[in-house]
Scaffold this motif. Structure first.
Motif, PDB file in Angstrom:
ATOM      1  N   GLU A  75      -2.064 -35.687 -27.242  1.00  0.00           N
ATOM      2  CA  GLU A  75      -1.242 -36.350 -27.845  1.00  0.00           C
ATOM      3  C   GLU A  75       0.040 -37.234 -26.702  1.00  0.00           C
ATOM      4  N   TRP A 263     -18.238 -34.830 -38.033  1.00  0.00           N
ATOM      5  CA  TRP A 263     -17.209 -36.209 -37.874  1.00  0.00           C
ATOM      6  C   TRP A 263     -15.995 -35.815 -38.397  1.00  0.00           C
ATOM      7  N   ALA A 264     -15.743 -35.115 -39.460  1.00  0.00           N
ATOM      8  CA  ALA A 264     -14.505 -34.710 -40.176  1.00  0.00           C
ATOM      9  C   ALA A 264     -13.675 -33.693 -39.149  1.00  0.00           C
ATOM     10  N   TRP A 265     -14.535 -32.842 -38.515  1.00  0.00           N
ATOM     11  CA  TRP A 265     -13.933 -31.582 -37.839  1.00  0.00           C
ATOM     12  C   TRP A 265     -13.661 -32.308 -36.457  1.00  0.00           C
ATOM     13  N   ARG A 266     -14.264 -33.393 -35.838  1.00  0.00           N
ATOM     14  CA  ARG A 266     -14.069 -33.767 -34.588  1.00  0.00           C
ATOM     15  C   ARG A 266     -12.586 -34.550 -34.827  1.00  0.00           C
ATOM     16  N   HIS A 267     -12.376 -35.285 -36.097  1.00  0.00           N
ATOM     17  CA  HIS A 267     -11.281 -36.013 -36.218  1.00  0.00           C
ATOM     18  C   HIS A 267     -10.275 -35.161 -36.369  1.00  0.00           C
ATOM     19  N   PHE A 268     -10.394 -33.957 -37.019  1.00  0.00           N
ATOM     20  CA  PHE A 268      -9.188 -33.050 -37.187  1.00  0.00           C
ATOM     21  C   PHE A 268      -8.990 -32.140 -36.008  1.00  0.00           C
ATOM     22  N   ARG A 270      -9.150 -33.680 -33.002  1.00  0.00           N
ATOM     23  CA  ARG A 270      -8.441 -34.350 -32.052  1.00  0.00           C
ATOM     24  C   ARG A 270      -6.936 -34.393 -32.320  1.00  0.00           C
ATOM     25  N   GLN A 271      -6.570 -34.427 -33.858  1.00  0.00           N
ATOM     26  CA  GLN A 271      -5.355 -34.511 -34.347  1.00  0.00           C
ATOM     27  C   GLN A 271      -4.508 -33.000 -33.793  1.00  0.00           C
ATOM     28  N   PRO A 276     -12.869 -30.936 -29.526  1.00  0.00           N
ATOM     29  CA  PRO A 276     -13.632 -31.115 -30.627  1.00  0.00           C
ATOM     30  C   PRO A 276     -15.296 -30.569 -30.669  1.00  0.00           C
TER      31      PRO A 276
END
Length: 319
Positions: A75, A263-268, A270-271, A276
């Motif tokens: 971040e 894909w959803a887990w990697r996006h989550f 990274r947030q 990831p």
């Protein structure tokens, strides 16, 4: 977290005959809640000359190995528009100007002084220096020898009051979970509950679908009986229809679900600022397939019984 660690007292305690063999490495660290890094500020943990072995989970690049190298949280790197390979000067009220090179993006610990901005997951920086801890050290990181239990070690050391000039320090013998991780852990059961509800809905929907199909195909089932099908054959035809639907759904749904889930887990992740990484649990997938097939077969019981009661007379009468 206030730069009040007494390194002399710490070294004296760690040289005790009953304590020394349990310690593999000692790292002194300091904290600055507002270090200027290029375009803005961020909390930073500074490692002194003996902290070169400090390791953090690295998302990309590598860990800081020598003085003048640093890793950033994901971040912070995005906010300050910094990346691996960038060279800049970190400016701190405590440490002055420290030339650094960013060598990695890493997951940072949730640490810092009370009532101050802290590092954590994707926030902050870890900077290695060649300075001596002197009166600046705020954290003491102990790497214990293999087989040494942290809680037992803390009990053996006993009195830590001399380690900090401001009073007894806070001791962590187990990992400290950041608030974000705690919050996520509190809702980790939600996907399982949702999955259970969806499985139940699947069974009910399949049962209603097969029941509707059997009702609409009464004439076909009666013709099959005329051709020689008995009750068992009629029930089997209904089961095969359900099995075909389930197999088609699994063949299409499992790969798509695995890809979408990763894909959803990697996006989550990274947030959150964590690594990831993910894996497909084969054992869970096998269990899911088995449960789905079992529920599908159970869902066909009422429609199969209805199908086995189909007769030519009933169809003619309905016509």
């Amino acid at each position: 977290g206030f730069g009040s660690a007494d390194t002399t007292a710490i070294e004296t305690a760690l040289r005790r005959e009953d304590v020394g063999p349990d310690v593999a490495d000692v790292s002194y660290l300091a904290f600055d809640p507002s270090t200027y890094l290029g375009r803005g500020t961020a909390p930073a943990v500074f490692g002194f000359a003996n902290a070169v072995d400090t390791t953090l989970p690295v998302l990309s690049g590598r860990r800081a190995r020598t003085a003048g190298e640093a890793v950033l949280g994901s971040e912070t790197a995005a906010t300050l528009h910094l990346g691996i390979g960038d060279r800049l000067t970190a400016r701190s009220d405590t440490f002055g100007e420290v030339p650094i090179e960013i060598v990695g993006i890493a997951v940072l610990p949730s640490a810092g002084a009370f009532v101050a901005e802290r590092t954590g997951l994707g926030t902050g920086a870890f900077i290695l220096t060649d300075l001596q801890p002197g009166g600046l050290a705020a954290f003491v990181g102990l790497t214990l020898a293999d087989g040494v239990d942290p809680k037992a070690f803390v009990a053996k050391v006993g009195d830590f009051s001399a380690w900090d000039t401001l009073g007894p320090p806070i001791i962590h013998a187990s990992p400290v979970r950041p608030p974000k991780i705690v919050n996520v852990s509190d809702i980790r059961s939600a996907p399982l509950i949702l999955g259970g509800v969806l499985v139940i809905c699947l069974a009910l929907g399949l049962s209603l679908s097969i029941a509707t199909s059997v009702r609409d195909r009464r004439r076909d089932l009666a013709i099959l009986r005329v051709l020689g099908f008995n009750d068992r054959d009629l029930r089997s035809s209904v089961r095969w229809q359900a099995a075909t639907i389930i197999v088609c759904g699994l063949v299409v749904g499992l790969p798509l679900g695995a890809v979408a889930g990763r894909w959803a887990w990697r996006h989550f992740a990274r947030q959150l600022g964590v690594a990831p990484t993910g894996h497909v649990p084969i054992a869970w997938l096998c269990a899911y397939v088995a449960v789905t097939v079992a529920l599908a077969l159970a869902a066909t019981i009422p429609p199969a019984r209805t199908a086995s009661r189909s007769t030519v007379t009933d169809v003619l009468r309905a016509s």
